[in-house]
Scaffold this motif. Structure first.
Motif, PDB file in Angstrom:
ATOM      1  N   ARG A   1      38.527 113.083  30.010  1.00  0.00           N
ATOM      2  CA  ARG A   1      38.199 114.288  29.265  1.00  0.00           C
ATOM      3  C   ARG A   1      39.419 114.884  28.551  1.00  0.00           C
ATOM      4  NH1 ARG A   1      34.596 119.362  31.449  1.00  0.00           N
ATOM      5  NH2 ARG A   1      34.686 120.482  29.510  1.00  0.00           N
TER       6      ARG A   1
ATOM      7  N   ASP B   1      31.469 124.857  28.374  1.00  0.00           N
ATOM      8  CA  ASP B   1      32.672 124.931  27.543  1.00  0.00           C
ATOM      9  C   ASP B   1      33.402 126.248  27.744  1.00  0.00           C
ATOM     10  OD1 ASP B   1      32.648 122.437  26.501  1.00  0.00           O
ATOM     11  OD2 ASP B   1      31.611 122.953  24.658  1.00  0.00           O
TER      12      ASP B   1
ATOM     13  N   ARG C   1      35.492 125.689  30.657  1.00  0.00           N
ATOM     14  CA  ARG C   1      36.649 124.881  30.288  1.00  0.00           C
ATOM     15  C   ARG C   1      37.707 125.767  29.616  1.00  0.00           C
ATOM     16  NH1 ARG C   1      40.428 121.907  31.383  1.00  0.00           N
ATOM     17  NH2 ARG C   1      41.364 120.730  29.696  1.00  0.00           N
TER      18      ARG C   1
ATOM     19  N   ARG D   1      30.739 112.219  24.802  1.00  0.00           N
ATOM     20  CA  ARG D   1      30.567 112.206  26.256  1.00  0.00           C
ATOM     21  C   ARG D   1      30.920 110.832  26.818  1.00  0.00           C
ATOM     22  NH1 ARG D   1      26.302 115.492  26.097  1.00  0.00           N
ATOM     23  NH2 ARG D   1      24.893 113.772  25.714  1.00  0.00           N
TER      24      ARG D   1
ATOM     25  N   GLU E   1      39.792 115.519  24.632  1.00  0.00           N
ATOM     26  CA  GLU E   1      39.972 116.906  24.214  1.00  0.00           C
ATOM     27  C   GLU E   1      41.211 117.069  23.334  1.00  0.00           C
ATOM     28  OE1 GLU E   1      39.237 120.428  26.960  1.00  0.00           O
ATOM     29  OE2 GLU E   1      41.416 120.353  26.925  1.00  0.00           O
TER      30      GLU E   1
ATOM     31  N   GLU F   1      34.587 110.416  26.792  1.00  0.00           N
ATOM     32  CA  GLU F   1      35.183 111.205  27.882  1.00  0.00           C
ATOM     33  C   GLU F   1      35.100 110.434  29.191  1.00  0.00           C
ATOM     34  OE1 GLU F   1      34.601 115.844  26.470  1.00  0.00           O
ATOM     35  OE2 GLU F   1      33.122 114.946  27.802  1.00  0.00           O
TER      36      GLU F   1
ATOM     37  N   HIS G   1      33.364 121.195  23.258  1.00  0.00           N
ATOM     38  CA  HIS G   1      34.794 121.431  23.066  1.00  0.00           C
ATOM     39  C   HIS G   1      35.095 122.858  23.489  1.00  0.00           C
ATOM     40  CE1 HIS G   1      38.665 122.079  20.815  1.00  0.00           C
ATOM     41  NE2 HIS G   1      38.874 120.894  21.347  1.00  0.00           N
ATOM     42  N   TRP G   2      36.252 123.045  24.105  1.00  0.00           N
ATOM     43  CA  TRP G   2      36.550 124.374  24.664  1.00  0.00           C
ATOM     44  C   TRP G   2      36.563 125.452  23.593  1.00  0.00           C
ATOM     45  CZ3 TRP G   2      40.846 126.915  22.859  1.00  0.00           C
ATOM     46  CH2 TRP G   2      41.808 126.135  22.199  1.00  0.00           C
TER      47      TRP G   2
ATOM     48  N   LYS H   1      25.701 123.953  27.337  1.00  0.00           N
ATOM     49  CA  LYS H   1      27.025 123.582  26.883  1.00  0.00           C
ATOM     50  C   LYS H   1      27.908 124.803  26.734  1.00  0.00           C
ATOM     51  CE  LYS H   1      26.618 119.625  24.346  1.00  0.00           C
ATOM     52  NZ  LYS H   1      26.214 119.086  23.059  1.00  0.00           N
TER      53      LYS H   1
END
Lengths: 445, 379
Positions: free
Chosen positions: A143, B17, B20, A135, A147, A138, A52-53, B13
């Protein structure tokens, strides 16, 4: 580390010493990792977690601080059985010896403190399965869609049932029952979809409820079964983290207490001992007017041990959480010695307001209560008989950040699929915020 | 246990991320571009210096307490005592001059991103195009030209100048008394070498025209300044060098310095045709359209003295369109009325005559996009 002529005691020696003092340990796997890996684990809080961002944002922040030489992490311990301890590759052998002692303190705490009782013993597996499923989703749904769903679920992730009512200090019977199903095999394969197909409960007996995510998973009008699955993953992971949030001061204090104790008993050269003392002092020192949980925790444990004996100290580490720990054991002497104070806003300035120990203690309790997160309950899942969600903020003297609440409420709306209300108090006036789509309305009651 | 435990060394990751997150920052900045390009802090920042921009969509909203309503517990080494000031409240992060909605006071600390002028340019310019670019005879975007014009005693064997080397050998031996080729010495060798030819470059010229008559107020000055700023930055990125000619006018037109262009304000009437005619003569004397890409742009509030002059202006524009790539007219006005000049101009239907109206800061970004549309043709 286990070379023949190592001048420093290895894991086994330290573990035996720790056990001889009564620490309850499970096997600990020590792994040496480079900074990029350690900081990644620290950002995700546990290895293998879903992408996750927001974790990327945290990672960037930690890494940047490390690269600039601010705030070095020495280790990270994962509460599993066996436990994993990740040490920074670039630590010196002396640093790693101290860190190992520290780690055993954490491991004992995870094994014995009652708030960790319901914790899944193999959480790395659980989150790795979650990550796989995310995943997969997604791949299936895109995605951006996944998200956005995670954004919404994570906005309210703290609002899960983290503990049963703390009535007697006994291990939580209810949580154990809830977990009965979970512990039998793969908790993440709980039939979320089956739950999802359940129709909205109109049973009033279910409310008030404290577990907002659980109510959403079971009764939301707006989610497909895979989406319910995602929300329940977020919920399950947060339930794993709540005990750590609730015992930050105790956990770090206990680990610090034991690294100090054990290091004193290890056979170190004089120069090593001086280096170690400097290191340890840095760990417990306050920075930027922030309370140092390591320093506060260790001071309180030492005080308990001194006044009531070691047995009492061991007992406390088992039956308290930070709130009761501070309430029961913070004394005037400690507040004075550690130079704790209350500060706050005075017009545009930040001002020291008091050093009175009772005021300090009560303010600290307020900060620690419910992990510093506003308490919000679900009062009704069928408000107006139109399937609307009615949330109540239990106002305890401090208002919500209203713009934040409004944006968060929009996320709740996205999860619930019907209008969502939040009953709160702002500047002494009761008001209800309502989110419907992108619109927020405020009504004074 | 073992099978499902990840291989720690394969962790990536965090990096993905992080990417992202960076992508989300760019998206968020792009969404805010309209506001950002009117941000004074950005256009006055010198290249490379970063400024902080609050990015609201990257905030992770939660139910949380009002950040400064309640007190907190702190700790130090014993220095402070009650009453001491230990800090100031964070100054509210606010996106420039755009007024936030009422009721947003509590959210003090939006997530802030550091950006530089170059970052904003990258975002903005990727949205803009350069239509009607014409190939000029002497290459609009030339590579530096290399010409073998010189001879040196050292060089690459591949560039050996055999004839000159033979002659040097012959000469050396002749001086020594035997006029024939003899044993070689490194000093005999001659190499062809190049010099970098300074090619005269004919690129682009912006002819910025502005109405400085009394009716142009501060807002209008600022908008024309912002528009011209981005326009010049954009063209400078596209062309190796960009000439800018600044013309101002009231009833008469004259050429001025850049500084004067943005600052001058004079009372008096307005005769728009004067500046367009001056523009034509500047092109005729200094910037022949066969060699230059020409971008005249005129900022005005649309007030003009007479209809006769409006017609004269239109005729001038018709002539300019033959020579210029794009002729732009940006009408900047605060009210909603429509001007006589605009009604005349709206009769000119020409793909390369671009009219934009700016009545507020929000209009700047669409205006830039209208002037430099991103089309297939434009690339």
């Amino acid at each position: 580390m286990n070379t023949v002529t190592s001048a420093y005691p290895d894991d086994r020696v330290i573990a035996e010493l720790a056990q001889s003092h009564g620490l309850k340990l499970c096997p600990v796997i020590f792994e040496m990792v480079p900074a990029s890996v350690l900081y990644e684990f620290a950002a995700y809080l546990i290895p293998g977690r879903m992408a996750h961002w927001s974790f990327g944002k945290q990672y960037q922040l930690l890494k940047l601080r490390y690269d600039y030489g601010l705030g070095k992490l020495y280790e990270m311990v994962v509460n599993t059985n066996p436990a994993y301890a990740f040490l920074l590759e670039s630590n010196s052998s002396l640093e790693n010896t101290m860190v190992r002692c520290h780690v055993f303190g954490h491991v004992d705490f995870f094994q014995t403190n009652y708030v960790f009782e319901p914790t899944h013993c193999n959480m790395i597996d659980v989150v790795s399965h979650h990550a796989d499923r995310i995943r997969q989703y997604e791949f299936q749904y895109g995605r951006v869609v996944v998200e956005a769903l995670l954004d919404s679920a994570m906005a309210i992730e703290e609002h899960v049932d983290w503990a049963p009512p703390d009535l007697s200090g006994l291990p939580p019977a209810r949580a154990a029952n809830d977990r009965g199903e979970a512990d039998a095999g793969y908790p993440d394969l709980k039939p979320a979809a089956a739950k999802g197909s359940a129709h909205r409960s109109t049973r009033a007996s279910e409310y008030p409820a404290w577990d907002l995510l659980d109510i959403i998973v079971r009764h939301s009008d707006g989610l497909d079964s895979w989406q319910r699955d995602v929300v329940s993953m977020v919920r399950e992971e947060m339930q794993y983290f709540w005990p750590q949030i609730r015992t930050k001061i105790m956990n770090e204090g206990w680990a610090t207490y034991w690294h100090i104790r054990l290091m004193q008993e290890l056979d170190l050269s004089d120069s090593d001992y001086v280096d170690y003392a400097r290191l340890s002092a840095a760990v417990t020192a306050p920075h930027d007017f922030q309370i140092n949980p390591y320093g506060l925790g260790v001071r309180v444990f030492e005080d308990i041990s001194r006044r009531f004996g070691e047995r009492e100290m061991f007992f406390c580490r088992e039956v308290e959480d930070d709130v009761s720990f501070v309430r029961n054991h913070l004394t005037q002497e400690i507040v004075d010695d550690l130079h704790l104070f209350v500060f706050g806003r005075d017009q545009q300035n930040v001002v020291v307001k008091s050093k009175d120990w009772k005021i300090v203690r009560d303010q600290l309790l307020h900060e620690l209560t419910h992990g510093g997160v506003p308490v919000i309950s679900v009062e009704d899942g069928d408000f107006h008989h139109r399937g609307e969600l009615y949330l109540l903020h239990h106002h305890d003297g401090v208002d919500l950040d209203l713009p934040y609440a409004e944006q968060t409420l929009k996320h709740v709306f996205k999860l619930w699929g019907r209008p969502v209300h939040l009953d709160t108090v702002s500047s002494g006036r009761r008001m209800v915020l309502t989110a419907e789509g992108d619109t927020i309305t405020q009504v004074l009651v | 246990m073992a099978p499902s435990v990840p291989d720690w060394s394969l962790q990536q990751k965090g990096a993905s991320d992080q990417r992202r997150h960076q992508a989300k920052i760019r998206e968020a900045l792009r969404d805010q571009l309209g506001e950002l390009i009117t941000e004074d802090a950005i256009i006055t920042s010198e290249g490379g210096r970063a400024i902080k921009i609050p990015v609201r969509s990257l905030e992770q909203f939660k139910f949380r307490f009002h950040p400064w309503e309640s007190d907190r517990v702190g700790q130090d080494q014993g220095q402070v005592k009650p009453g001491d000031i230990i800090g100031r409240l964070p100054v509210k992060a606010k996106s420039g001059s755009k007024g936030d909605q009422a009721g947003e006071e509590a959210g003090t600390d939006y997530y802030e991103v550091e950006v530089t002028l170059e970052d904003i340019e990258d975002l903005l310019f990727s949205e803009l195009g350069l239509p009607y670019l014409r190939q000029k005879p002497k290459a609009a975007l030339p590579e530096p030209r290399l010409e073998f014009k010189d001879v040196a005693r050292r060089g690459l064997m591949g560039n050996l100048d055999k004839r000159r080397s033979l002659r040097a050998n012959l000469l050396r031996h002749a001086k020594a008394g035997r006029a024939e080729l003899g044993p070689w010495h490194p000093d005999d060798l001659r190499f062809r070498t190049w010099i970098q030819e300074e090619v005269e470059e004919h690129n682009a010229v912006v002819i910025a025209m502005r109405d400085i008559s009394g009716s142009m107020g501060d807002f209008k000055k600022q908008m024309s300044r912002l528009f011209a700023f981005w326009m010049m930055r954009f063209l400078r990125r596209q062309y190796r060098s960009v000439d800018v000619v600044f013309l101002v006018h009231h009833t008469q037109a004259r050429e001025v310095s850049e500084q004067d262009f943005f600052q001058l304000g004079e009372s008096g009437g307005t005769k728009v045709s004067s500046v367009y005619e001056l523009c034509e003569s500047v092109i005729a004397s200094r910037y022949p359209s066969a060699l230059w890409n020409i971008y005249p742009i005129h900022f005005s509030d649309g007030d003009n003295w007479s209809d006769a002059d409006n017609r004269r202006t239109v005729e001038s524009i018709q002539r300019l369109l033959i020579q210029a790539n794009v002729v732009g007219y940006a009408e900047i006005r605060e009210g909603g009325y429509s001007s006589t000049l605009m009604s005349q101009f709206s009769k000119i239907v020409h793909p390369r005559f671009c009219v934009v109206t700016i009545t507020g800061r929000d209009d700047l970004y669409p205006a830039l996009k209208a002037f430099f549309p991103r089309t297939e043709q434009g690339k």
